[in-house]
Design an enzyme around this catalytic site. Structure first.
Site, PDB file in Angstrom:
ATOM      1  N   ARG A 217     -32.973  13.372  20.178  1.00  0.00           N
ATOM      2  CA  ARG A 217     -33.034  13.370  21.634  1.00  0.00           C
ATOM      3  C   ARG A 217     -32.058  12.337  22.165  1.00  0.00           C
ATOM      4  NH1 ARG A 217     -35.103  17.478  20.901  1.00  0.00           N
ATOM      5  NH2 ARG A 217     -37.095  18.325  21.674  1.00  0.00           N
ATOM      6  N   GLU A 246     -29.688  17.098  30.192  1.00  0.00           N
ATOM      7  CA  GLU A 246     -29.157  18.381  29.718  1.00  0.00           C
ATOM      8  C   GLU A 246     -29.555  19.502  30.676  1.00  0.00           C
ATOM      9  OE1 GLU A 246     -29.371  17.260  24.952  1.00  0.00           O
ATOM     10  OE2 GLU A 246     -30.771  18.713  25.788  1.00  0.00           O
ATOM     11  N   HIS A 270     -26.235  20.786  22.163  1.00  0.00           N
ATOM     12  CA  HIS A 270     -27.623  21.011  21.754  1.00  0.00           C
ATOM     13  C   HIS A 270     -27.790  22.364  21.045  1.00  0.00           C
ATOM     14  CE1 HIS A 270     -31.915  19.494  22.757  1.00  0.00           C
ATOM     15  NE2 HIS A 270     -31.924  20.170  21.616  1.00  0.00           N
TER      16      HIS A 270
END
Length: 303
Positions: A217, A246, A270
């Protein structure tokens, strides 16, 4: 994604804004969500909701205490990324240690073609074999990275919790891992305890040649400190698949074109989790969770 094997009405939305959540879930007994926030105030407006099926492992978007108080079952996805995330970690490590980005740019610029020789020595190359990898956080993904790293001949150190007064068997003190590792890979959840776990102090404590890999994260790392570390050479490089926000804003400091142009910094959007086999496993498990709930035997419960 297959449809659940019980009578139901299926309605889906590709994207949902915060102000659309209540309207779209009104009357629903089961909600399938990913990154959609369901806090206590929102849950108060959804009296028919009986189950939340989170299409991810992390459940920080859901108020679990509020769900427990209201008798709402919350289930998540587990173990689906056991291969894809560790492989992404190793891909970042390999690309950085072998300087693949710089070598690719050299070929594009015609450096090899104009060199007059069969081999170039413009960019240093290191081996993973014999290097030390520090793992901060464990679980399925950390264990998967350890397995692959050891197959490459790396020495793996598992970091004890930061600030711990005792060190568990099989672990190494947090500060010692920072000092000894040639590369560090993060695999802990984002919690109040891990927020900003890696900041300026930790980055300066790492070896000047060390690499930092983050597929966990974004908030675990102080991004402003990371920018300085890369620009000023506190560490050897970094490979990130996650950011604090994000999708990131266009002016996010880690999206600075000058920073992205560095051969020792790799940023992916991601996607470490998203191999085709992993996504199919996730989809199958999501429906399994819903069917188990409908059968009166909820699985993968977090609330």
């Amino acid at each position: 994604m297959r449809r659940p094997a019980f009578a139901h009405d299926w309605v889906e939305y590709g994207q949902t804004r915060p102000d659309e959540v209540v309207e779209r879930l009104a009357g629903a007994a089961i909600a399938l969500i990913n990154k959609v926030r369901l806090d206590a105030a929102t849950l108060d407006r959804l009296p028919d909701l009986k189950m939340i099926a989170v299409a991810a492992t992390g459940t920080n978007c859901v108020d679990l205490a509020a769900c427990k108080a209201r008798g709402i079952v919350v289930s998540n996805i587990r173990g689906y990324a056991v291969h894809t995330v560790p492989e992404h970690v190793m891909s970042l490590l390999l690309a950085l240690t072998r300087n693949l980005v710089a070598w690719r740019e050299t070929v594009i610029a015609g450096g090899w073609q104009k060199s007059g020789q069969w081999c170039l020595f413009d960019h240093p190359i290191r081996d993973l074999h014999g290097a030390t990898l520090g793992l901060i956080g464990g679980g399925t993904l950390g264990n998967g990275v350890a397995r692959l790293a050891e197959a490459f001949g790396m020495r793996v150190l598992r970091a004890e919790r930061k600030g711990a007064t005792t060190v568990r068997a099989g672990y190494t003190a947090f500060d010692d891992v920072l000092a000894q590792a040639d590369a560090i890979s993060l695999h802990c959840p984002l919690t109040p305890e891990t927020q900003g776990l890696i900041g300026e102090t930790e980055l300066r404590a790492m070896r000047a040649s060390a690499l930092l890999i983050n597929t966990a994260r974004g908030g675990i790392v102080d991004e402003a400190a990371l920018v300085r570390a890369l620009r000023e050479g506190w560490i050897g490089g970094a490979g990130f698949d996650v950011l604090t926000a994000e999708p990131p804003a266009a002016d996010h400091p880690l999206l600075d074109p000058a920073l992205l142009a560095l051969p020792n910094f790799l940023l992916t959007p991601h996607v470490a989790w998203s191999s085709r086999p992993a996504m199919q496993t996730l989809a199958d498990q999501l429906v399994d969770n819903i069917e188990a709930f409908a059968a009166g035997t909820p699985r993968n419960r977090v609330a």
